[in-house]
Scaffold this motif. Structure first.
Motif, PDB file in Angstrom:
ATOM      1  N   GLU A  97      -0.866  38.308 -24.424  1.00 14.05           N
ATOM      2  CA  GLU A  97      -0.550  39.663 -24.865  1.00 14.05           C
ATOM      3  C   GLU A  97      -1.272  40.705 -24.014  1.00 14.05           C
ATOM      4  OE1 GLU A  97      -0.052  41.700 -29.142  1.00 14.05           O
ATOM      5  OE2 GLU A  97      -2.088  41.045 -28.689  1.00 14.05           O
ATOM      6  N   GLY A 100       0.315  41.486 -20.434  1.00 10.99           N
ATOM      7  CA  GLY A 100       1.691  41.955 -20.352  1.00 10.99           C
ATOM      8  C   GLY A 100       2.645  40.806 -20.111  1.00 10.99           C
ATOM      9  N   SER A 101       3.550  41.008 -19.179  1.00 11.61           N
ATOM     10  CA  SER A 101       4.594  40.013 -18.960  1.00 11.61           C
ATOM     11  C   SER A 101       4.227  38.972 -17.913  1.00 11.61           C
ATOM     12  CB  SER A 101       5.877  40.713 -18.537  1.00 11.61           C
ATOM     13  OG  SER A 101       6.332  41.569 -19.540  1.00 11.61           O
TER      14      SER A 101
ATOM     15  N   THR B  48       5.539  43.233 -10.025  1.00 10.20           N
ATOM     16  CA  THR B  48       6.482  43.769 -10.991  1.00 10.20           C
ATOM     17  C   THR B  48       7.182  44.950 -10.339  1.00 10.20           C
ATOM     18  OG1 THR B  48       5.025  43.134 -12.809  1.00 10.20           O
ATOM     19  CG2 THR B  48       6.730  44.784 -13.286  1.00 10.20           C
ATOM     20  N   SER B 100       8.474  43.861 -23.178  1.00  5.08           N
ATOM     21  CA  SER B 100       7.427  43.090 -22.545  1.00  5.08           C
ATOM     22  C   SER B 100       7.200  41.781 -23.282  1.00  5.08           C
ATOM     23  CB  SER B 100       6.134  43.903 -22.546  1.00  5.08           C
ATOM     24  OG  SER B 100       5.084  43.175 -21.969  1.00  5.08           O
ATOM     25  N   GLN B 101       6.994  40.711 -22.523  1.00  6.52           N
ATOM     26  CA  GLN B 101       6.744  39.366 -23.037  1.00  6.52           C
ATOM     27  C   GLN B 101       7.964  38.754 -23.723  1.00  6.52           C
ATOM     28  OE1 GLN B 101       2.992  40.060 -25.150  1.00  6.52           O
ATOM     29  NE2 GLN B 101       1.984  39.052 -23.435  1.00  6.52           N
TER      30      GLN B 101
END
Lengths: 115, 115
Positions: A97, A100-101, B48, B100-101
């Motif tokens: 978490e 992020g991603s 990203t 996100s995620q």
């Protein structure tokens, strides 16, 4: 820091055997997500499953099943009655978490299913 | 899921040249990412791709070497600049559709060989 370990570099089985691919992860977050991807020889990455850290229920999808155990930080993947088409590299991945991603991948397990 | 295409699917390039890889998605997505997979290895996040602003690079990757663009919510490019044989890899883009995620879905990859 997040880390994913797939200790089995290569596994070879005969068709119709069951096979389990191991995945052990490390994280300091309480909220995180675990994934499995399949990469056949063609190279594309195929999504198989996503699991969040609050859902420890085992999942079954056809011949595939996943066992998530927070107590041992493991998220293992079992293929029942393996088939030649299951031959691929399988990757386990983790996102935290707080990161992020960002996906952290394990080194992958090359599964070969022989006829 | 999402339908993701990449161009070119593969290329062989000479040392010192640059190659731009395109990633196109069939619907608007929130997040787009670029990964590198060196031969026989796992995937590593390069950056990203942010829509309308500079990309966010991971440690060990710099904009001069891997410039990235994302002009809208369905398209991104990665350029591999001043290539050397060490850049020979599969380059994959991935997307998160909603948040996100969320699950990341991957494109088919671009196999790059640098001579």
């Amino acid at each position: 820091a997040q880390k994913v370990t797939q200790a089995q570099t290569e596994i070879s089985v005969v068709e119709k055997e069951d096979v389990t691919l191991d995945c052990v992860y490390e994280t300091r977050d309480t909220t995180y997500y675990l994934f499995w991807y399949k990469q056949p020889p063609s190279g594309e990455l195929v999504f198989l499953i996503r699991r969040n850290s609050f859902d420890e229920q085992n999942e079954i999808s056809g011949r595939y099943s996943w066992n998530f155990q927070k107590s041992t930080s493991s998220f293992n993947f079992t293929i029942t009655a393996s088939q030649v088409v299951d031959s691929a590299v399988y990757f386990c991945a983790l996102s935290e978490e707080t990161s992020g991603s960002r996906l952290t991948f394990g080194e992958g397990t090359q599964l070969t299913v022989n006829p | 899921s999402a339908v993701i295409s990449q161009k070119p699917s593969r290329d062989i390039c000479q040392r010192g040249t640059s190659l731009t890889i395109q990633c196109q998605v069939d619907s608007q997505v929130t997040m787009m990412f670029w990964y590198r997979q060196q031969p026989g290895q796992s995937l590593t996040l390069i950056a990203t791709a942010n829509q309308g602003s500079e990309a966010t690079y991971e440690s060990g990757f710099v904009i001069d070497k891997f410039p990235i663009s994302r002009p809208n919510l369905t398209f991104s490019t990665l350029t591999v600049s001043n290539m050397s044989p060490e850049d020979s890899s599969i380059y994959l883009c991935s997307v998160e559709k909603l948040r996100s995620q969320d699950t990341q879905y991957f494109g088919p990859g671009t196999r790059l060989t640098v001579l």
